[in-house]
Design a protein around this motif. Structure first.
Motif, short mmCIF file in Angstrom:
data_model
loop_
_atom_site.label_atom_id
_atom_site.label_comp_id
_atom_site.label_asym_id
_atom_site.label_seq_id
_atom_site.Cartn_x
_atom_site.Cartn_y
_atom_site.Cartn_z
N ASP A 36 9.11 12.27 3.96
CA ASP A 36 9.69 12.04 5.28
C ASP A 36 8.76 12.71 6.29
O ASP A 36 8.74 13.94 6.42
CB ASP A 36 11.10 12.63 5.34
N GLU A 38 8.63 12.96 9.56
CA GLU A 38 9.19 13.77 10.65
C GLU A 38 9.70 15.11 10.14
O GLU A 38 9.43 16.15 10.76
CB GLU A 38 10.29 13.01 11.37
N LYS A 39 10.41 15.12 9.02
CA LYS A 39 10.90 16.38 8.45
C LYS A 39 9.72 17.26 8.03
O LYS A 39 9.73 18.48 8.25
CB LYS A 39 11.82 16.13 7.26
N ASP A 42 8.05 18.78 11.13
CA ASP A 42 8.85 19.87 11.69
C ASP A 42 8.76 21.12 10.82
O ASP A 42 8.64 22.23 11.33
CB ASP A 42 10.29 19.43 11.85
N TRP A 43 8.80 20.96 9.49
CA TRP A 43 8.75 22.11 8.58
C TRP A 43 7.40 22.80 8.65
O TRP A 43 7.33 24.02 8.79
CB TRP A 43 9.06 21.67 7.15
N SER A 52 6.51 21.59 17.33
CA SER A 52 6.48 20.24 16.76
C SER A 52 6.47 19.16 17.85
O SER A 52 5.97 18.05 17.62
CB SER A 52 7.64 20.01 15.79
N ASP A 133 8.71 18.96 -0.20
CA ASP A 133 8.41 17.80 -1.03
C ASP A 133 7.97 18.19 -2.44
O ASP A 133 7.72 17.32 -3.27
CB ASP A 133 7.32 16.95 -0.37
#
Length: 142
Positions: A36, A38-39, A42-43, A52, A133
């Motif tokens: 993902d 976007e996730k 951001d992380w 971000s 991930d």
């Protein structure tokens, strides 16, 4: 191999004549497979201290993080299995390292931010964690 000069000529151990290569002898960027974008953006921005909102996602699957040195590019990797149910394969061994001048604080920071810590601090020099991930990433004392 012994590096002869910065023009990409190398001299092998057997003493053969230097050869010239059109490849530069420095890495450009590391691609990190993510599911993902976007996730992941951001992380990674959170753990690297990057706002971000200043980092753009390109073509729906690429995100180049503004870091010093060799780049870090997050990618859902549609050409390399990203469209498969499990996504592109993750790094099962650390493929790169992040540097720190404060190893203990970095370890605590990653723990506080919910990263899965794969090792404790080893040899007072490094540790490994997994990103959301599952990619293994090493942190080393600078």
């Amino acid at each position: 191999m012994e590096i002869v000069d910065q023009t990409e000529s190398v001299k092998g151990e057997s003493g053969e004549q230097p050869i010239s290569s059109p490849l530069l002898n420095r890495p450009g960027a590391v691609f990190i497979p993510v599911r993902d974008i976007e996730k992941a953006r951001d992380w990674y921005c959170r753990i690297l201290g990057i706002p971000s909102s200043t980092v753009t996602i390109m073509n729906g699957h690429l995100c180049s993080l503004p870091v010093d040195g060799s780049g870090i590019i997050l990618d859902t990797m549609p050409m390399w299995g990203g469209n498969a149910p499990g996504g592109a394969p993750t790094f099962r061994t650390p493929a790169f390292m992040l540097l720190t001048e404060e190893l203990d604080a970095s370890y605590a920071f990653m723990k506080d931010h919910g990263a899965e810590l794969v090792t404790d601090i080893q040899d007072d020099h490094w540790f490994v964690f997994r990103d959301p991930d599952g990619n293994m990433i090493m942190v080393c004392r600078a």
